[in-house]
Design a protein around this motif. Structure first.
Motif, PDB file in Angstrom:
ATOM      1  N   SER A 173       0.944   6.741  -6.874  1.00 13.18           N
ATOM      2  CA  SER A 173       1.721   7.957  -6.632  1.00 13.18           C
ATOM      3  C   SER A 173       3.215   7.701  -6.527  1.00 13.18           C
ATOM      4  CB  SER A 173       1.231   8.660  -5.360  1.00 13.18           C
ATOM      5  OG  SER A 173       1.384   7.805  -4.239  1.00 13.18           O
ATOM      6  N   GLY A 174       3.631   6.457  -6.703  1.00 11.70           N
ATOM      7  CA  GLY A 174       5.052   6.144  -6.647  1.00 11.70           C
ATOM      8  C   GLY A 174       5.680   6.165  -8.035  1.00 11.70           C
ATOM      9  N   ASP A 175       6.955   5.819  -8.084  1.00  9.27           N
ATOM     10  CA  ASP A 175       7.714   5.810  -9.330  1.00  9.27           C
ATOM     11  C   ASP A 175       8.075   4.374  -9.678  1.00  9.27           C
ATOM     12  OD1 ASP A 175       9.069   6.949 -11.519  1.00  9.27           O
ATOM     13  OD2 ASP A 175      10.976   6.718 -10.458  1.00  9.27           O
ATOM     14  N   ILE A 176       8.205   4.089 -10.986  1.00 12.08           N
ATOM     15  CA  ILE A 176       8.588   2.762 -11.456  1.00 12.08           C
ATOM     16  C   ILE A 176       9.912   2.868 -12.200  1.00 12.08           C
ATOM     17  CG2 ILE A 176       8.017   0.815 -12.949  1.00 12.08           C
ATOM     18  CD1 ILE A 176       5.084   1.406 -12.507  1.00 12.08           C
ATOM     19  N   ARG A 177      10.856   2.019 -11.835  1.00 18.36           N
ATOM     20  CA  ARG A 177      12.106   1.889 -12.564  1.00 18.36           C
ATOM     21  C   ARG A 177      12.300   0.420 -12.913  1.00 18.36           C
ATOM     22  NH1 ARG A 177      16.908   3.682  -9.362  1.00 18.36           N
ATOM     23  NH2 ARG A 177      15.727   2.845  -7.604  1.00 18.36           N
ATOM     24  N   SER A 178      12.644   0.148 -14.172  1.00 21.42           N
ATOM     25  CA  SER A 178      12.759  -1.240 -14.617  1.00 21.42           C
ATOM     26  C   SER A 178      13.877  -1.385 -15.631  1.00 21.42           C
ATOM     27  CB  SER A 178      11.433  -1.707 -15.237  1.00 21.42           C
ATOM     28  OG  SER A 178      11.568  -2.991 -15.808  1.00 21.42           O
ATOM     29  N   ASP A 179      14.566  -2.533 -15.586  1.00 20.56           N
ATOM     30  CA  ASP A 179      15.610  -2.831 -16.555  1.00 20.56           C
ATOM     31  C   ASP A 179      15.040  -3.277 -17.896  1.00 20.56           C
ATOM     32  OD1 ASP A 179      17.452  -2.210 -14.643  1.00 20.56           O
ATOM     33  OD2 ASP A 179      18.023  -4.279 -14.187  1.00 20.56           O
ATOM     34  N   VAL A 180      13.726  -3.456 -17.952  1.00 23.42           N
ATOM     35  CA  VAL A 180      13.092  -3.894 -19.195  1.00 23.42           C
ATOM     36  C   VAL A 180      11.796  -3.114 -19.389  1.00 23.42           C
ATOM     37  CG1 VAL A 180      11.820  -5.758 -18.054  1.00 23.42           C
ATOM     38  CG2 VAL A 180      12.299  -5.930 -20.490  1.00 23.42           C
ATOM     39  N   GLY A 181      11.445  -2.831 -20.643  1.00 27.47           N
ATOM     40  CA  GLY A 181      10.183  -2.171 -20.948  1.00 27.47           C
ATOM     41  C   GLY A 181      10.250  -0.661 -20.812  1.00 27.47           C
ATOM     42  N   GLN A 182       9.151  -0.026 -21.167  1.00 26.61           N
ATOM     43  CA  GLN A 182       9.025   1.415 -21.124  1.00 26.61           C
ATOM     44  C   GLN A 182       7.935   1.800 -20.129  1.00 26.61           C
ATOM     45  OE1 GLN A 182      10.967   3.647 -22.876  1.00 26.61           O
ATOM     46  NE2 GLN A 182       9.960   5.252 -21.659  1.00 26.61           N
ATOM     47  N   VAL A 196       0.835  -1.195   0.000  1.00 24.70           N
ATOM     48  CA  VAL A 196       0.000   0.000   0.000  1.00 24.70           C
ATOM     49  C   VAL A 196       0.875   1.253   0.000  1.00 24.70           C
ATOM     50  CG1 VAL A 196      -1.757   1.319   1.249  1.00 24.70           C
ATOM     51  CG2 VAL A 196      -1.923  -1.169   1.126  1.00 24.70           C
ATOM     52  N   SER A 197       1.717   1.407   1.016  1.00 25.08           N
ATOM     53  CA  SER A 197       2.521   2.632   1.128  1.00 25.08           C
ATOM     54  C   SER A 197       4.011   2.352   1.210  1.00 25.08           C
ATOM     55  CB  SER A 197       2.086   3.427   2.370  1.00 25.08           C
ATOM     56  OG  SER A 197       2.263   2.654   3.545  1.00 25.08           O
ATOM     57  N   ALA A 198       4.435   1.199   0.773  1.00 20.40           N
ATOM     58  CA  ALA A 198       5.844   0.822   0.891  1.00 20.40           C
ATOM     59  C   ALA A 198       6.444   0.521  -0.475  1.00 20.40           C
ATOM     60  CB  ALA A 198       5.981  -0.396   1.798  1.00 20.40           C
ATOM     61  N   PRO A 199       7.754   0.668  -0.606  1.00 22.17           N
ATOM     62  CA  PRO A 199       8.422   0.357  -1.879  1.00 22.17           C
ATOM     63  C   PRO A 199       8.524  -1.148  -2.113  1.00 22.17           C
ATOM     64  CG  PRO A 199      10.034   1.002  -0.239  1.00 22.17           C
ATOM     65  CD  PRO A 199       8.691   1.243   0.384  1.00 22.17           C
ATOM     66  N   VAL A 200       8.636  -1.504  -3.405  1.00 20.28           N
ATOM     67  CA  VAL A 200       8.768  -2.898  -3.809  1.00 20.28           C
ATOM     68  C   VAL A 200      10.002  -3.028  -4.694  1.00 20.28           C
ATOM     69  CG1 VAL A 200       7.687  -4.864  -4.945  1.00 20.28           C
ATOM     70  CG2 VAL A 200       6.264  -3.139  -3.840  1.00 20.28           C
ATOM     71  N   SER A 245       1.294   3.816  -3.115  1.00 23.19           N
ATOM     72  CA  SER A 245       2.100   5.028  -2.985  1.00 23.19           C
ATOM     73  C   SER A 245       3.593   4.745  -2.842  1.00 23.19           C
ATOM     74  CB  SER A 245       1.625   5.852  -1.784  1.00 23.19           C
ATOM     75  OG  SER A 245       1.726   5.096  -0.595  1.00 23.19           O
ATOM     76  N   GLY A 246       3.990   3.516  -3.031  1.00 24.16           N
ATOM     77  CA  GLY A 246       5.405   3.174  -2.928  1.00 24.16           C
ATOM     78  C   GLY A 246       6.053   3.041  -4.295  1.00 24.16           C
ATOM     79  N   ASP A 247       7.370   3.215  -4.349  1.00 26.50           N
ATOM     80  CA  ASP A 247       8.119   3.046  -5.595  1.00 26.50           C
ATOM     81  C   ASP A 247       8.262   1.570  -5.936  1.00 26.50           C
ATOM     82  OD1 ASP A 247       8.401   5.773  -5.706  1.00 26.50           O
ATOM     83  OD2 ASP A 247      10.438   5.779  -4.891  1.00 26.50           O
ATOM     84  N   VAL A 248       8.443   1.296  -7.236  1.00 26.94           N
ATOM     85  CA  VAL A 248       8.653  -0.062  -7.725  1.00 26.94           C
ATOM     86  C   VAL A 248       9.966  -0.117  -8.486  1.00 26.94           C
ATOM     87  CG1 VAL A 248       7.806  -1.857  -9.281  1.00 26.94           C
ATOM     88  CG2 VAL A 248       6.177  -0.561  -7.879  1.00 26.94           C
ATOM     89  N   ARG A 249      10.786  -1.141  -8.171  1.00 28.64           N
ATOM     90  CA  ARG A 249      12.074  -1.327  -8.871  1.00 28.64           C
ATOM     91  C   ARG A 249      12.185  -2.770  -9.313  1.00 28.64           C
ATOM     92  NH1 ARG A 249      15.751  -1.265 -12.042  1.00 28.64           N
ATOM     93  NH2 ARG A 249      17.942  -0.758 -11.584  1.00 28.64           N
ATOM     94  N   VAL A 250      12.397  -2.960 -10.634  1.00 25.22           N
ATOM     95  CA  VAL A 250      12.572  -4.301 -11.205  1.00 25.22           C
ATOM     96  C   VAL A 250      13.965  -4.384 -11.805  1.00 25.22           C
ATOM     97  CG1 VAL A 250      11.737  -5.981 -12.873  1.00 25.22           C
ATOM     98  CG2 VAL A 250      10.104  -4.470 -11.705  1.00 25.22           C
ATOM     99  N   SER A 251      14.747  -5.351 -11.319  1.00 19.72           N
ATOM    100  CA  SER A 251      16.127  -5.531 -11.792  1.00 19.72           C
ATOM    101  C   SER A 251      16.301  -6.915 -12.398  1.00 19.72           C
ATOM    102  CB  SER A 251      17.120  -5.348 -10.647  1.00 19.72           C
ATOM    103  OG  SER A 251      16.994  -4.062 -10.067  1.00 19.72           O
TER     104      SER A 251
END
Length: 296
Positions: A248-257, A226-230, A286-292
């Motif tokens: 409301s969070g941000d997404i950063r990923s090594d693949v895709g747009q 809910v309110s935490a980063p992943v 509301s948390g950020d998402v990071r896929v590596s």
């Protein structure tokens, strides 16, 4: 008079530890158990230590506090231990060590007693507590560990793992994989897994971090907060369809747009990894998402 009073006080202080020791009673139970049999242990406070051994029997040793007693029920396929506390007891908790054979099914239940399981090779492990911490090491075909306010730390090797807590943290490593479920409300979750077939992990306000050596063919990963980063880390050879979204969070990923609306908050990602055999779904309000990609 003063000297006499000092002597009485000194004698009282010297006898206090002796009185406490005398109030305790020793536990030493050894019972046979058939292969694959069930062992159950219930204790309110104190501590529970579990170790495995290569014998077709169960052994319980340790100490009970003042007024406590041990109830024992057993048959060829089942052994049950329960520490019974007197009403309004203020005595110290029972401190117990349990030895269990290979391929046994083990169930422990405590309130404020911590549970430490190690060097086991079990068919099934089920451990529940309210405020005690749980640590588990060894091997089990399947395992279920749950607590309310205590932490969970496990290095179990198992193909079916279920971890649940409310305000305690969850930390799992050691080669668990296959089917994994982890749930927490305010505690963080950190998972370091082998190849997974099904993974479901959810938190409300606790950080969620997952690292896996791979997603099995046709496997699924579902991560939600809910309110935490992943954060999710997978090897570059992963084959899956990846979908991620946040309000409301941000997404950063090594693949895709990553797509962001022209007006308003939120972002989303829909990408194919490899040939897209499995499914990965990540959602955080509301948390950020990071896929590596590029892990083990």
């Amino acid at each position: 008079m003063k000297a006499s009073l000092r002597n009485v006080l000194a004698a009282t202080l010297l006898l206090a530890p002796l009185s406490s020791a005398l109030a305790q009673s020793t536990v030493n139970q050894r019972l046979p158990l058939s292969s694959g049999g069930r062992v159950e242990l219930g204790n309110i406070a104190g501590s529970v230590t579990v170790r495995g051994w290569d014998r077709n029997e169960v052994q319980l040793t340790g100490t009970l506090g003042d007024g406590q007693r041990l109830d024992v029920e057993n048959s060829a396929n089942r052994v049950q231990f329960k520490v019974v506390y007197p009403q309004n007891s203020r005595s110290s908790g029972a401190r117990l060590e349990l030895r269990v054979p290979r391929a046994a099914q083990l169930q422990t239940s405590t309130v404020s007693a911590g549970v430490d399981v190690a060097d086991v090779d079990l068919r099934r492990l089920q451990t529940t507590t309210v405020s005690g911490a749980i640590t588990a090491n060894g091997q089990a075909e399947e395992a279920e560990l749950s607590t309310v306010s205590g932490s969970i730390r496990t290095q179990l090797r198992t193909s079916r793992l279920e971890l649940r807590t409310v305000s305690g943290g969850i930390n799992s490593g050691g080669g668990s994989g296959g089917e994994v479920t982890a749930n927490s409300v305010s505690g963080g979750i950190a998972l370091d897994l082998s190849g997974v077939q099904r993974l479901n992990a959810e938190t409300v306000s606790g950080n969620l971090g997952v690292r896996s050596s791979g997603l099995q063919p046709g496997g699924r990963i579902n991560l939600q907060t809910v309110s935490a980063p992943v954060t999710l880390t997978l090897p570059s050879r992963t084959s899956a369809q990846l979908k991620a979204s946040t309000f409301s969070g941000d997404i950063r990923s090594d693949v895709g747009q990553v797509e962001r609306p022209r007006y308003g908050p939120g972002s989303s990602l829909d990408a194919r990894i490899g040939s897209g055999d499995g499914d990965i779904s990540i959602n955080s309000h509301s948390g950020d998402v990071r896929v590596s990609l590029g892990g083990r």
